[in-house]
Design a protein around this motif. Structure first.
Motif, PDB file in Angstrom:
ATOM      1  N   PHE B  74       0.840  -1.206   0.000  1.00 25.73           N
ATOM      2  CA  PHE B  74       0.000   0.000   0.000  1.00 25.73           C
ATOM      3  C   PHE B  74       0.878   1.259   0.000  1.00 25.73           C
ATOM      4  N   GLY B  75       1.905   1.252   0.865  1.00 28.28           N
ATOM      5  CA  GLY B  75       2.820   2.393   0.879  1.00 28.28           C
ATOM      6  C   GLY B  75       3.541   2.527  -0.453  1.00 28.28           C
ATOM      7  N   MET B  76       4.005   1.365  -0.940  1.00 28.33           N
ATOM      8  CA  MET B  76       4.754   1.368  -2.202  1.00 28.33           C
ATOM      9  C   MET B  76       3.879   1.873  -3.348  1.00 28.33           C
ATOM     10  N   THR B  77       2.588   1.558  -3.311  1.00 25.30           N
ATOM     11  CA  THR B  77       1.690   2.029  -4.365  1.00 25.30           C
ATOM     12  C   THR B  77       1.654   3.553  -4.387  1.00 25.30           C
ATOM     13  N   MET B  78       1.496   4.158  -3.200  1.00 24.60           N
ATOM     14  CA  MET B  78       1.459   5.621  -3.135  1.00 24.60           C
ATOM     15  C   MET B  78       2.768   6.205  -3.659  1.00 24.60           C
ATOM     16  N   LEU B  79       3.875   5.563  -3.256  1.00 23.32           N
ATOM     17  CA  LEU B  79       5.189   6.047  -3.672  1.00 23.32           C
ATOM     18  C   LEU B  79       5.340   5.941  -5.193  1.00 23.32           C
ATOM     19  N   MET B  80       4.867   4.817  -5.744  1.00 26.50           N
ATOM     20  CA  MET B  80       5.049   4.608  -7.183  1.00 26.50           C
ATOM     21  C   MET B  80       4.096   5.461  -8.003  1.00 26.50           C
ATOM     22  N   ILE B  81       2.935   5.792  -7.435  1.00 30.17           N
ATOM     23  CA  ILE B  81       2.055   6.738  -8.137  1.00 30.17           C
ATOM     24  C   ILE B  81       2.768   8.081  -8.243  1.00 30.17           C
ATOM     25  N   ALA B  82       3.522   8.439  -7.178  1.00 25.18           N
ATOM     26  CA  ALA B  82       4.258   9.707  -7.176  1.00 25.18           C
ATOM     27  C   ALA B  82       5.585   9.600  -7.946  1.00 25.18           C
ATOM     28  N   ARG B  83       5.766   8.526  -8.686  1.00 23.49           N
ATOM     29  CA  ARG B  83       6.928   8.322  -9.556  1.00 23.49           C
ATOM     30  C   ARG B  83       8.227   8.093  -8.790  1.00 23.49           C
ATOM     31  N   GLU B  84       8.126   7.508  -7.592  1.00 22.49           N
ATOM     32  CA  GLU B  84       9.340   7.123  -6.870  1.00 22.49           C
ATOM     33  C   GLU B  84       9.209   5.649  -6.523  1.00 22.49           C
ATOM     34  N   VAL B  85      10.304   5.069  -6.002  1.00 23.14           N
ATOM     35  CA  VAL B  85      10.256   3.655  -5.652  1.00 23.14           C
ATOM     36  C   VAL B  85      11.128   3.446  -4.423  1.00 23.14           C
ATOM     37  N   ASP B  86      10.874   2.367  -3.679  1.00 19.18           N
ATOM     38  CA  ASP B  86      11.685   2.087  -2.500  1.00 19.18           C
ATOM     39  C   ASP B  86      12.110   0.617  -2.514  1.00 19.18           C
ATOM     40  N   LEU B  87      13.403   0.391  -2.761  1.00 22.97           N
ATOM     41  CA  LEU B  87      13.918  -0.982  -2.814  1.00 22.97           C
ATOM     42  C   LEU B  87      14.407  -1.459  -1.451  1.00 22.97           C
ATOM     43  N   SER B  88      14.333  -0.581  -0.442  1.00 24.33           N
ATOM     44  CA  SER B  88      14.913  -0.942   0.851  1.00 24.33           C
ATOM     45  C   SER B  88      13.918  -1.675   1.762  1.00 24.33           C
ATOM     46  N   VAL B  89      12.685  -1.930   1.281  1.00 17.42           N
ATOM     47  CA  VAL B  89      11.679  -2.520   2.166  1.00 17.42           C
ATOM     48  C   VAL B  89      12.015  -3.948   2.583  1.00 17.42           C
ATOM     49  N   GLY B  90      12.759  -4.688   1.743  1.00 15.82           N
ATOM     50  CA  GLY B  90      13.141  -6.048   2.107  1.00 15.82           C
ATOM     51  C   GLY B  90      14.133  -6.056   3.257  1.00 15.82           C
ATOM     52  N   SER B  91      15.155  -5.205   3.148  1.00 14.55           N
ATOM     53  CA  SER B  91      16.139  -5.105   4.219  1.00 14.55           C
ATOM     54  C   SER B  91      15.477  -4.599   5.493  1.00 14.55           C
ATOM     55  N   MET B  92      14.436  -3.781   5.308  1.00 18.43           N
ATOM     56  CA  MET B  92      13.703  -3.254   6.456  1.00 18.43           C
ATOM     57  C   MET B  92      13.057  -4.376   7.252  1.00 18.43           C
ATOM     58  N   GLN B  93      12.612  -5.442   6.565  1.00 21.48           N
ATOM     59  CA  GLN B  93      12.024  -6.584   7.261  1.00 21.48           C
ATOM     60  C   GLN B  93      13.007  -7.124   8.290  1.00 21.48           C
ATOM     61  N   ALA B  94      14.294  -7.094   7.927  1.00 25.85           N
ATOM     62  CA  ALA B  94      15.307  -7.589   8.847  1.00 25.85           C
ATOM     63  C   ALA B  94      15.612  -6.559   9.931  1.00 25.85           C
ATOM     64  N   PHE B  95      15.965  -5.344   9.515  1.00 25.99           N
ATOM     65  CA  PHE B  95      16.477  -4.368  10.474  1.00 25.99           C
ATOM     66  C   PHE B  95      15.415  -3.902  11.462  1.00 25.99           C
ATOM     67  N   ALA B  96      14.230  -3.555  10.953  1.00 28.34           N
ATOM     68  CA  ALA B  96      13.161  -3.117  11.860  1.00 28.34           C
ATOM     69  C   ALA B  96      12.762  -4.260  12.786  1.00 28.34           C
ATOM     70  N   GLY B  97      12.747  -5.479  12.251  1.00 28.06           N
ATOM     71  CA  GLY B  97      12.391  -6.637  13.063  1.00 28.06           C
ATOM     72  C   GLY B  97      13.391  -6.880  14.182  1.00 28.06           C
ATOM     73  N   VAL B  98      14.678  -6.833  13.820  1.00 23.58           N
ATOM     74  CA  VAL B  98      15.737  -7.058  14.808  1.00 23.58           C
ATOM     75  C   VAL B  98      15.682  -5.981  15.893  1.00 23.58           C
ATOM     76  N   THR B  99      15.533  -4.736  15.459  1.00 25.09           N
ATOM     77  CA  THR B  99      15.480  -3.630  16.419  1.00 25.09           C
ATOM     78  C   THR B  99      14.269  -3.764  17.340  1.00 25.09           C
ATOM     79  N   ALA B 100      13.131  -4.098  16.735  1.00 28.36           N
ATOM     80  CA  ALA B 100      11.908  -4.218  17.535  1.00 28.36           C
ATOM     81  C   ALA B 100      12.056  -5.324  18.569  1.00 28.36           C
ATOM     82  N   MET B 101      12.653  -6.454  18.154  1.00 27.27           N
ATOM     83  CA  MET B 101      12.801  -7.558  19.092  1.00 27.27           C
ATOM     84  C   MET B 101      13.742  -7.174  20.227  1.00 27.27           C
TER      85      MET B 101
END
Lengths: 348, 341
Positions: B74-101
């Motif tokens: 959903f976030g990526m859709t908004m970003l891509m409608i605005a003509r941008e993209v975010d490739l860091s969301v996969g790494s975020m699964q790791a880093f945000a998860g590790v930090t949260a834990m």
């Protein structure tokens, strides 16, 4: 505004700056030299020449694949299948080895794989008119999935142990490793193709403005189709080199390779919109990334933390390109203004 | 490009025709309609072939798995409608998860853990925005670099995984529990997905902010000239994407019961694949949350069906690829037939 009246060519420093700003490959060479010098100072083992021959061997598959992608990107199209191609080519080569007991047939089959996948990608994009990023993303999953299905996620080992095949990776000519010879020959061919042929000029024209290219009589579809085939072929050569290293077909080979290659291409100054970039710069960018990785490995920095550094270096390098391009544009403008001023044209 | 020339609104031509024709036209005339049809056919087929498929439990598990891709999508859709993209969301699964834990282990508080994840997401999103908009580098490149950096940070913060040492009872319920049990059990991830879908769906279609996103993607120069704060809106989209990716990461660690530093490898391409499949384009200005949701459900159904019908699970990756190819193919043919370029 005083600079308007001083021609940039008069000042020695300014002159060098102009040379640096206007020559992409040279600016990357400066960057590469800087990186090497830095590592030589902080890491004594980086002063040995054997390290660099080793480095050249290791970067050669990336270099081959990146050059193929660069040519394609010049026309404004993507190919994300290179990672999956690395696995597929390896599987096809080793499987053909085992089935036919003939090394040459295996190599031929590997190259043919690249040709066929490239042609499929090309057909989707140029004949049907599908968007290349999306299409090759789908192909990337499809190829990887077929590799999983075919191998059932187990590596295929070469039962004949063709030592002649592994020489493709391990053989040295003097100090020069054989894979880098393959890579450099392909870089040279690609350079020739891009800069010295009509095909190359057409490629740049299409990337600059596809409609203008079409209107001026360039067969856009044929050029793009050929570029997809070249890119597929280059990916399979990269797969060939990669497979020669272990003589084994790995189903997981090249996971994430497509983004690694894309990073090098972008670092080399190619524009994702097409029309900008060149093969030499891409090759230099591969060397820069490779040197940084190698240096950090020798300093026994954790492999995992290298990602951090490579990411930061990428950002810095892209910013470096931006500054260089801006400087080039400003110098051109200043030179123009100076010339106009010398002619007494105040309005300029 | 000729792509800028749009056809007149299709509803005008349809006004004189029967409502059935109008309905069919709408169904086949949009990416969402085609996706809906494919999902419907697939569900009917799976219902006829498997007794297990249309059970509360199976659908719940399947949609829970879909929710992580969809929420980030959903976030990526908004970003891509605005003509941008975010490739860091996969790494975020790791880093945000590790930090949260780690935060959960330190604080023994679910809220603190969640806030830690969201903060990581917001910060990474802000850095993505700053580098893209401030330094004027393509977001594709910035986030490709950030993908490495964030992954590197995840690796640096733990050797393999941060284990669950807090043993909070409520933590497991983040993924496995259900806040709503009656009349049907809606698992928490699915509920979260629905809430986020509604909120951002309304924002995107009913607010000035949402319309501005489409305007920016359609033509950034025109949007800027007409007074839309382009950079501010893009920055907000980056931060939203980062935070939604972090929320997915929080659900992932609840599912895994540990924060793993190699989590989400290849996740970015699955998310972007779903968004593009849902009708968005890298060129911006196009895409809807409905499309993204349907695309994510489609891919989830395919994976679920392969397992239920007893096919080799190795087919999953291949079928995802073939689905993407089919959808792009259908979309291309549809646009050719309706005369859109």
């Amino acid at each position: 505004m005083s600079s308007v009246f001083a021609s940039p060519q008069e000042n020695g420093w300014q002159k060098w700056k102009a040379v640096w700003a206007r020559n992409e490959a040279l600016s990357l060479l400066v960057l590469l030299a800087g990186v090497i010098a830095l590592f030589m100072v902080i890491e004594p083992t980086m002063r040995k020449s054997s390290v660099y021959w080793d480095l050249l061997r290791q970067v050669s598959p990336t270099m081959v694949a990146a050059v193929g992608i660069t040519l394609l990107l010049l026309s404004g199209e993507f190919d994300l299948t290179v990672g999956s191609m690395l696995a597929l080519t390896g599987i096809v080569i080793v499987d053909t080895f085992n089935r036919t007991d003939n090394m040459w047939l295996g190599i031929l089959a590997g190259l043919l794989t690249g040709l066929v996948i490239g042609a499929i990608n090309g057909t989707f994009v140029t004949v049907i008119g599908m968007e290349s990023l999306m299409t090759t993303l789908g192909m990337m999953f499809a190829i990887r999935g077929l590799v999983y299905v075919y191998t059932n996620q187990t590596p295929i080992v070469d039962q004949n142990r063709f030592t002649q095949f592994t020489r493709l990776w391990f053989k040295n000519f003097g100090p020069v490793p054989s894979p880098i010879i393959v890579a450099l020959v392909l870089v040279a061919l690609a350079y020739f193709l891009a800069t010295r042929t009509e095909f190359g000029r057409n490629t740049y024209a299409i990337g600059g403005n596809a409609n203008a290219a079409r209107v001026s009589g360039i067969n856009v579809r044929r050029v793009k189709f050929t570029l997809f085939v070249i890119s597929g072929l280059m990916a399979s050569v990269a797969g060939l080199l990669y497979t020669a290293q272990t003589d084994t077909g790995y189903f997981n080979a090249g996971l994430g390779f497509e983004l690694e290659v894309l990073a090098a291409v972008v670092l080399g100054g190619a524009s994702l919109a097409g029309g900008q970039g060149n093969v030499t710069s891409t090759a230099l960018a591969v060397l820069i990334i490779g040197t940084i990785g190698k240096g950090m490995r020798l300093m026994s920095i954790d492999t995992t933390q290298q990602l951090l550094v490579i990411g930061i270096v990428m950002l810095i390098a892209v910013y470096y390109h931006r500054i260089r391009k801006q400087t080039a544009a400003r110098l051109t403008q200043e030179a123009y203004a100076a010339r106009q001023a010398a002619r007494g044209n105040v309005l300029a | 490009m000729s792509a800028e020339i749009s056809t007149p609104a299709r509803s005008v031509g349809a006004s004189g025709q029967s409502s059935l024709q109008d309905f069919l036209r709408r169904l086949f005339g949009s990416q969402e309609g085609v996706l809906f049809l494919i999902v419907a056919v697939l569900w009917l087929y799976l219902m006829s072939r498997s007794d297990v498929f249309f059970t509360q439990r199976n659908i719940g598990v399947m949609l829970s798995q879909v929710s992580m891709i969809a929420i980030t999508g959903f976030g990526m859709t908004m970003l891509m409608i605005a003509r941008e993209v975010d490739l860091s969301v996969g790494s975020m699964q790791a880093f945000a998860g590790v930090t949260a834990m780690q935060a959960l282990n330190e604080s023994h508080s679910l809220i603190v853990g969640l806030l830690a994840a969201l903060a990581v997401g917001a910060i990474v999103g802000a850095i993505n925005a700053g580098a893209t908009l401030g330094l004027k580098i393509s977001s594709f490149i910035v986030t490709l670099a950030m993908m490495q950096i964030v992954r590197g940070l995840a690796y640096t913060s733990t050797n393999a995984a941060v284990q669950n040492e807090h043993k909070l009872a409520s933590f497991k319920k983040v993924f496995n529990g259900a806040f709503i049990e009656n009349p049907v059990r809606i698992p928490n991830p699915v509920l979260t997905m629905v809430i986020i879908f509604i909120i951002f769906g309304l924002i995107l279609s009913r607010t000035t902010f949402g319309r501005s996103i489409y305007a920016i993607g359609g033509n950034p120069e025109a949007a800027a000239l007409s007074g839309i704060p382009v950079n501010r809106i893009k920055a907000i989209c980056f931060i939203i994407t980062g935070m939604l990716a972090a929320l997915s990461a929080f659900m992932l660690i609840a599912r895994m019961n540990s924060g793993q530093n190699n989590a989400g490898f290849g996740f970015e391409l699955q998310v972007i694949g779903s968004v593009l499949l849902g009708g968005a384009s890298l060129a911006g200005g196009k895409g809807t949350l409905v499309g993204t949701l349907l695309a994510a459900v489609l891919l989830g159904t395919v994976n679920n069906g392969i397992v239920l019908l007893g096919y080799n699970s190795n087919w999953q990756t291949a079928v995802v690829g073939l689905m993407i190819l089919t959808a792009v193919f259908l979309d291309t043919m549809r646009r050719r037939m309706t005369g859109q370029s």
